[in-house]
Every structure is written in structure tokens, then in C-alpha cells.
Design a protein around this motif. Sequence first.
Motif, mmCIF file in Angstrom:
data_model
loop_
_atom_site.group_PDB
_atom_site.id
_atom_site.type_symbol
_atom_site.label_atom_id
_atom_site.label_comp_id
_atom_site.label_asym_id
_atom_site.label_seq_id
_atom_site.Cartn_x
_atom_site.Cartn_y
_atom_site.Cartn_z
ATOM 1 N N GLY A 82 0.727 -1.254 0.015
ATOM 2 C CA GLY A 82 0.105 0.049 -0.080
ATOM 3 C C GLY A 82 0.883 1.339 -0.008
ATOM 4 N N TRP A 85 2.438 2.100 -3.704
ATOM 5 C CA TRP A 85 1.528 2.735 -4.450
ATOM 6 C C TRP A 85 1.097 3.932 -4.211
ATOM 7 C CZ3 TRP A 85 1.778 0.945 -9.142
ATOM 8 C CH2 TRP A 85 1.754 -0.590 -9.479
ATOM 9 N N GLN A 124 -5.126 4.232 5.580
ATOM 10 C CA GLN A 124 -4.084 3.768 4.911
ATOM 11 C C GLN A 124 -3.950 2.369 5.465
ATOM 12 O OE1 GLN A 124 -2.197 4.525 2.322
ATOM 13 N NE2 GLN A 124 -1.097 2.676 2.142
ATOM 14 N N SER A 127 -4.484 -1.978 4.190
ATOM 15 C CA SER A 127 -3.600 -1.804 3.098
ATOM 16 C C SER A 127 -3.947 -2.686 1.973
ATOM 17 C CB SER A 127 -2.089 -2.419 3.875
ATOM 18 O OG SER A 127 -2.613 -3.621 4.385
ATOM 19 N N GLY A 131 -4.425 -0.132 -0.933
ATOM 20 C CA GLY A 131 -3.346 -0.244 -1.791
ATOM 21 C C GLY A 131 -3.658 -0.470 -3.133
ATOM 22 N N TRP A 134 -4.766 2.730 -4.467
ATOM 23 C CA TRP A 134 -3.661 3.616 -4.748
ATOM 24 C C TRP A 134 -2.995 3.244 -6.249
ATOM 25 C CZ3 TRP A 134 -3.771 8.144 -2.871
ATOM 26 C CH2 TRP A 134 -3.916 8.471 -1.601
#
Length: 298
Positions: A82, A85, A124, A127, A131, A134
Motif C-alpha cells: 500500500g 503505490w 492507509q 492496506s 493499496g 492507490w
Amino acid sequence: MQKHISPKVILFLACMGGYGLLIPWLGIYLDDWTFLWTSLALGLPGEQFYFTLGNNRPFWGLFYHLFVPLIGLRPWLWHLFGIFWLWLSALSVWGLVRLVWPRAARSALFAGLLFALYPGFLVQWASLVIGHMWLVYAFLLGSLAFNLLALRRRRWWLPFSAIALVLSSFDLLSLEYFILLELLRPLLIWFIERQQGGAGGSLRRTIQQWLPYALLLGGVMVWRVFFFPLQMDKYQLDVLDGLRAAPLANGLALLGQIGRDVAWDATLRAWWGALSAPFAADLGRGARLLGLGVSLGS
């Protein structure tokens, strides 16, 4: 000669410092478990069924099919996934600002740091799901960056434009969250064209350069709305229905909601969350003031 730390390194350290210090103690959370089980137990058919039928995201499951078998049930790797990215997305923001305003090196770095460490972003730690979001965001930002790079380096226009179109396709076909951000593209192209060729004819050149991306965006939207059979299966266009039924009332309500989101949730509330932590803890007055000073300073 004065040496400077590379912006790439600074952005990476910011991402790791902001989200990676507790990785050894973090686990797997929320929808991460659902997506892991679907991928590991059911494989590609389950992923396609879940993401296509369940979330109206035609190609997003393919990325889970690629990465879940590689990473498996190792939480620390998912958290690094995560953060990687996120870093790549922040790096793309930095590159975009540098391409639009080549002399604004410091502002470009601040823009990348703000993108990575925006205090309104609080998830975040989920993840696996975040991720992969992202990842799609990096497709969009990378597409914009390669598009502008093609305009800055005309001899590489064809390969850079091809990469930009492929990345944009991945974004548009994977996740619906970032589709409207494609409308930033003609504005960014116009900035570059105006800088390179003056104001005269910049609008015409902008339309010419944007045309392939506009056709891609329009084609994907038409396919999603009219031909992809599951687009409206879970989520309906309630806003459009409301605007058709009562344009003035629902239009004003929509503008009011947008204003609240921008002025309160995305601005005051987000930044207050970053500054209020010392007051939420059971600390003395001096420690609270010290914590507030560190927050304001950083």
C-alpha cells in the motif's frame, strides 16, 4: 557544490514515516479479509464474480488475482504494498507539477508531500484494499504525467502518448472513483500548449491533443452506462433522477452538499484532526502546547 536530497527519496521517507512506522504491529483489517478469502479460496472466477457483480468494477479483480498469490497472508508485505503505490502516486503528483511549472521545484515537492500526508486520509492501515486503490490512482496520475511528458518532449510523443492511453484505460475500467478527474487533462494540456506556443491557437491544439483521451473517456462511459449489464445493478444514478424531478431544489441541495464537503470535511475538519491530537490525550497543559506546536510546525 551544494547537494540536495532527491525529491523521490524525500517522498518515500515521508510515506514510510507517515504510515510505515507501526508495520510490525499491524495486521489485516475490514474488507481486506473478504478480498483475501475470495482470492485465495475461489481464485479468478470468484474475483471476477465478486468485483464485477458485486462492485460494478469490470477489471479490478484482475489485479487481486495478480498480487494476492504473490503476497498471501503476510500483513507486513501488504502494508509495504500500500505504501509503495501511495509513494508512486505522490511521485506522479510531484512530476505533474514539475511538468506544468518547470521552475516550481519546491512547490512541486510540497504538492507531493501534501498529497502523501493529507491529514483527512485515515485508512492507509486497510492496506490491501487501499493499496489497490492507490494502484489505480497511480494509473490515472501516471497517465496524466506521460501525457504532459509527450507534449514536453515531442520526439517521444507517440510512445509516451501510447503509455498514457494504456494507463488511462486501466484507470477507467478498474474503478469509478477517479473517472471525473480525467476532466483535469484538457486543462493541463492547455497550460503546456499555451506555454509552448503562446495564447494564439492554444485552444485548437489543446482539443487536438485531448481528442484521443476524450474518445477513450466517452467510449468507456457509453460502454459502462449502456452496454455493461451490471453498471446499474448495485448503484443507481439517484442524483440525476433527482435533478430531473426537481432541478432547482435538488441542484441547490447538491451545491450545498459540495460546499459542506469542501469547506468543512475536506478542509477544516481534516486539518483540525491533525492539530487536535494533543488535546484528545490525557496530557498536561505544557505537553499539549508542545504537541500543538510540533503539529503546527511540521
